[in-house]
Write a protein that holds these residues in place. Structure first.
Motif, PDB file in Angstrom:
ATOM      1  N   ARG A 161      -7.477   3.464   2.517  1.00  0.00           N
ATOM      2  CA  ARG A 161      -6.426   2.568   3.007  1.00  0.00           C
ATOM      3  C   ARG A 161      -7.000   1.197   3.372  1.00  0.00           C
ATOM      4  O   ARG A 161      -6.417   0.159   3.073  1.00  0.00           O
ATOM      5  CB  ARG A 161      -5.731   3.171   4.231  1.00  0.00           C
ATOM      6  CG  ARG A 161      -4.973   4.453   3.984  1.00  0.00           C
ATOM      7  CD  ARG A 161      -3.901   4.313   2.915  1.00  0.00           C
ATOM      8  NE  ARG A 161      -2.919   3.304   3.224  1.00  0.00           N
ATOM      9  CZ  ARG A 161      -1.824   3.499   3.948  1.00  0.00           C
ATOM     10  NH1 ARG A 161      -1.573   4.706   4.444  1.00  0.00           N
ATOM     11  NH2 ARG A 161      -0.961   2.523   4.156  1.00  0.00           N
ATOM     12  N   TYR A 176      -9.967   7.695  -2.231  1.00  0.00           N
ATOM     13  CA  TYR A 176      -8.910   8.704  -2.291  1.00  0.00           C
ATOM     14  C   TYR A 176      -9.370   9.918  -3.101  1.00  0.00           C
ATOM     15  O   TYR A 176      -9.038  11.067  -2.766  1.00  0.00           O
ATOM     16  CB  TYR A 176      -7.647   8.114  -2.919  1.00  0.00           C
ATOM     17  CG  TYR A 176      -6.988   7.034  -2.100  1.00  0.00           C
ATOM     18  CD1 TYR A 176      -6.848   7.158  -0.720  1.00  0.00           C
ATOM     19  CD2 TYR A 176      -6.488   5.882  -2.707  1.00  0.00           C
ATOM     20  CE1 TYR A 176      -6.242   6.162   0.029  1.00  0.00           C
ATOM     21  CE2 TYR A 176      -5.875   4.886  -1.968  1.00  0.00           C
ATOM     22  CZ  TYR A 176      -5.753   5.026  -0.600  1.00  0.00           C
ATOM     23  OH  TYR A 176      -5.153   4.052   0.128  1.00  0.00           O
ATOM     24  N   LYS A 188      -0.803  12.958   0.734  1.00  0.00           N
ATOM     25  CA  LYS A 188      -0.770  11.515   0.982  1.00  0.00           C
ATOM     26  C   LYS A 188      -1.839  10.785   0.179  1.00  0.00           C
ATOM     27  O   LYS A 188      -1.622   9.666  -0.303  1.00  0.00           O
ATOM     28  CB  LYS A 188      -0.969  11.251   2.473  1.00  0.00           C
ATOM     29  CG  LYS A 188      -0.696   9.822   2.903  1.00  0.00           C
ATOM     30  CD  LYS A 188       0.754   9.453   2.733  1.00  0.00           C
ATOM     31  CE  LYS A 188       1.025   8.066   3.303  1.00  0.00           C
ATOM     32  NZ  LYS A 188       2.428   7.667   3.120  1.00  0.00           N
ATOM     33  N   GLN A 192      -1.063   7.698  -2.372  1.00  0.00           N
ATOM     34  CA  GLN A 192      -1.682   6.373  -2.263  1.00  0.00           C
ATOM     35  C   GLN A 192      -2.541   6.060  -3.478  1.00  0.00           C
ATOM     36  O   GLN A 192      -2.582   4.917  -3.939  1.00  0.00           O
ATOM     37  CB  GLN A 192      -2.512   6.288  -0.974  1.00  0.00           C
ATOM     38  CG  GLN A 192      -1.700   6.345   0.305  1.00  0.00           C
ATOM     39  CD  GLN A 192      -0.764   5.162   0.450  1.00  0.00           C
ATOM     40  OE1 GLN A 192      -0.986   4.100  -0.124  1.00  0.00           O
ATOM     41  NE2 GLN A 192       0.281   5.339   1.248  1.00  0.00           N
TER      42      GLN A 192
END
Length: 441
Positions: A161, A176, A188, A192
């Protein structure tokens, strides 16, 4: 045993709350703070763990009595001195739930000072820094956590993030991927990573990740998150540039595609500005996002001109061209201020995103412009209601765009949004009155 009021504070109830009140508070927190309700929210696994822990204790009569009996009131200073690293961490999570991110960071500092190898505290502190707009501090805390536990998936997720916010999209994808490797059910992280693939125009990877996220959310019983991902997936599948129908070689088809994008965007976010704006933007490449923003602004401008000529025809006598120019001023100011805010805060984004954000913000005001044109046929109370609703939707859309598209932190957006509204409104008013003054000569 930690201070018993922590559990009550986490659920937002008093120490004398009934079982029904506790259950109601728990359900409200789940609906409000689920990590997949809002695309810009960081992963909330630890937060939900604490919420569930508090509910499991307070919803059980025996456990609750034992919990309350073991609590011994102490002066604030001695109570703080007796708190363990875990106590500070639990309190940090409860503060983060209340959006007191600075307080959460401070409690994490205390937890880390007592236990320098407290991996969860480093990640929680990084999450707080992210919400406060300091992505670089988030990266540092994630790196510290990973030095202690190289297999801690939440640290990789927050690392992704932060990298994405700083503009390192490929590096975010790598983070990720690591989160998913150590936590294969991390829905999640799939979501993303799919959005990051989309930014790089890697549509096959984006669709694959979004499908996996949707499947995991469905298996986990998260209907809201599942619907959000499905909406993003549907829009991404129709992204122009993936199919040969909407090409510049066919001007009519290209124009029809742009109009379709515009009205799909209006349908997606107008009644859900917080949850529908990002998926609407995600389905478009940069060029089309900018054009859609301009078309939304043109729609507002057309209704603005029509509303002035129709509703104020007996009071205002101005030529068409200056009036069209005044109607475009809010769009120009909003887009410019979005770009300036991004540059000052050094957040990633694009002029296409600024254009899309400005056009989307003006869309609710198009309804007000229409109402203005027929205001003489409506009760004054109805006009007041329409004004209030459109103003609220305008602010919500602008805030959503600032946090989700311009990638501003919630704290920065809370300061920037009212400034953008005031500045664009004042300049537009000044231009309009100046135009009327010139027309009177």
């Amino acid at each position: 045993m930690q201070d018993s009021c922590n559990y009550y504070q986490i659920l937002g109830v008093s120490s004398t709350a009934t079982q029904q009140e506790i259950k109601k508070a728990y359900r409200r927190l789940v609906r409000r703070y689920h990590p997949d309700l809002h695309p810009d929210n960081p992963d909330a696994t630890d937060r939900f763990k604490v919420i569930c822990e508090a509910y499991q204790v307070l919803s059980d009569g025996v456990k609750r009595r034992q919990y309350d009996e073991e609590f011994q009131p102490q002066p604030n200073q001695s109570k703080t001195e007796s708190m363990t690293a875990q106590d500070f961490y639990v309190r940090a999570v409860s503060k983060a739930l209340a959006k007191n991110y600075q307080g959460a960071v401070e409690d994490c500092n205390q937890a880390i000072s007592l236990n320098p190898r407290f991996v969860e505290a480093y990640v929680e502190r990084g999450a707080g820094c992210y919400k406060l707009g300091n992505a670089r501090e988030t990266l540092q805390d994630c790196n510290r956590a990973l030095r202690i536990n190289p297999q801690f998936a939440p640290a990789y997720y927050y690392q992704g993030r932060a990298r994405y916010r700083l503009g390192y999209t490929q590096a975010a994808i790598d983070a990720y991927t690591q989160a998913i490797a150590y936590s294969p059910n991390h829905a999640k992280a799939y979501y993303q990573r799919g959005l990051a693939h989309k930014d790089l125009k890697e549509f096959a990877g984006a669709i694959a990740d979004l499908k996996q996220a949707a499947q995991l959310l469905r298996e986990q019983g998260d209907k809201t998150g599942y619907q959000l991902v499905q909406e993003t997936l549907r829009t991404l599948k129709h992204t122009p540039g993936k199919r040969g129908v909407f090409t510049k070689g066919n001007p009519l088809a290209y124009l029809m595609g742009l109009l379709g994008d515009t009205f799909f965007t209006i349908k997606s976010f107008l009644l859900n500005p917080m949850g529908g704006l990002l998926p609407s933007f995600a389905r478009l490449d940069s060029q089309r996002a900018m054009v859609v923003g301009l078309l939304l602004a043109a729609i507002f401008d057309a209704f603005f001109v029509w509303g002035i000529y129709t509703g104020w025809r007996d009071l205002v006598s101005v030529s068409l061209v200056p009036l069209i120019g005044v109607g475009m001023i809010p769009f120009i100011i909003l887009a410019a201020m979005s770009a300036i805010a991004r540059l000052i805060r050094r957040h990633p984004g694009s002029l296409a995103g600024d254009s899309f954000l400005a056009g989307a913000t003006l869309t609710p005001l198009s309804i007000l412009a229409i109402a203005n044109g027929i205001s003489s046929y409506m009760p004054s109370q109805l006009m007041v209601i329409i004004t209030v609703f459109t103003a609220c939707y305008t602010v919500l859309t602008l805030y959503s765009g600032c946090t989700q598209i311009a990638n501003l932190s919630e704290k920065t957006a809370a300061l920037v949004v009212p400034v953008m509204v005031l500045v664009s409104g004042w300049i537009s008013y000044w231009a309009f009155t100046a135009m009327l003054g010139m027309a009177s000569f």
